[in-house]
Design an enzyme around this catalytic site. Structure first.
Site, short mmCIF file in Angstrom:
data_model
loop_
_atom_site.label_atom_id
_atom_site.label_comp_id
_atom_site.label_asym_id
_atom_site.label_seq_id
_atom_site.Cartn_x
_atom_site.Cartn_y
_atom_site.Cartn_z
N GLU A 1 -5.86 -1.86 3.80
CA GLU A 1 -6.70 -0.69 3.57
C GLU A 1 -7.54 -0.42 4.81
O GLU A 1 -7.90 -1.33 5.54
CB GLU A 1 -7.66 -0.92 2.40
N HIS B 1 -8.99 -5.39 3.91
CA HIS B 1 -9.60 -4.15 4.39
C HIS B 1 -10.38 -4.48 5.66
O HIS B 1 -11.60 -4.67 5.62
CB HIS B 1 -10.52 -3.57 3.32
N HIS C 1 -11.58 -0.73 -7.43
CA HIS C 1 -13.01 -0.75 -7.16
C HIS C 1 -13.77 -1.02 -8.45
O HIS C 1 -13.79 -0.19 -9.37
CB HIS C 1 -13.53 0.54 -6.53
#
Length: 238
Positions: free
Chosen positions: A70, A43, A191
């Site tokens: 991401e 990410h 997450h």
């Protein structure tokens, strides 16, 4: 069996804290693959405070499993990175630049037209598109209208509430997963999933294809070692 994609941002954070190249991000990713990970997630953020843009290209040319990038597609540099790197999957996340970590999903109703454009752009290059959403059936249903291939359910609330009442914590995710199946979307999740809550989530969420786990997995590896940690996460998904 849902695939385990290891998010290696925390490896890059450790590297960047001292400069240089120790630990080596690419070596860590290859070790994750060797120990059983079925994907690598990164990410990158505009300030490159963990994953650097060059890391993405290094990973793409060297890893053997799927690369998932991401990030916030409103950042022009991110869009160019994805188009140039050609990952297997891009996950669209509505991050603000200063966020420490992702903390909400897309409003796919409000931003449907924009997301349709982004999905068309990336899918036109043969890149699978997943949209990061909260466990809200309406957001999942609207995501299907953007042309996305998958949604990734934001699981912080599940992880937080699991400690007190696993069934109640799971309930909105189960509803969202059922809607995803009904509208033909693949299902990812990520997450705060960890060794305490992952098995229950995996056993009760229908159609789960992939989980992306970074912080908890890297933290567990400090105590258990990376190979044993990945083995245990895969065991939760078995």
């Amino acid at each position: 069996m849902a695939r385990l994609s290891v998010n290696i941002n925390k490896i890059a954070t450790l590297r960047n804290s001292r400069g240089g190249d120790n630990p080596n991000v690419l070596a860590a990713a290859l070790a994750c693959e060797r120990f059983g990970a079925q994907g690598i997630t990164v990410h990158p953020r505009p300030d490159e405070r963990h994953i650097r843009y060059q890391d993405v290209f290094d990973l793409k040319t060297a890893i053997h499993t799927e690369l998932n990038i991401e990030g916030n597609s409103r950042e022009e540099k991110f869009v160019r990175l994805v188009l140039d790197a050609q990952p297997a999957q891009v996950t669209l996340v509505p991050d603000d630049p200063g966020q420490i970590t992702s903390n909400h999903g897309w409003d796919t109703l409000k931003h449907r037209s924009y997301l349709q454009d982004m999905c068309a752009l990336f899918k036109g290059e043969g890149i699978r598109v997943s949209i990061f959403v909260d466990a809200d059936p309406a957001m999942v249903e609207a995501a299907a209208e953007t042309g996305a291939d998958r949604v990734e359910l934001y699981t912080e609330a599940y992880a937080r509430d699991y400690v007190d009442n696993p069934e109640r914590a799971l309930a909105p995710y189960l509803e969202a997963a059922k809607v995803a199946q009904q509208v033909g979307l693949g299902l990812n999740a990520g997450h705060d999933l960890d060794l305490h809550n992952l098995r229950y989530f995996n056993q009760h969420i229908p159609g789960l294809l992939e989980v992306s786990i970074g912080h908890a997995l890297v933290a567990d590896a400090l105590y258990l070692g990376l190979e044993e940690t990945i083995r245990r996460y895969n065991e939760q998904l078995g």
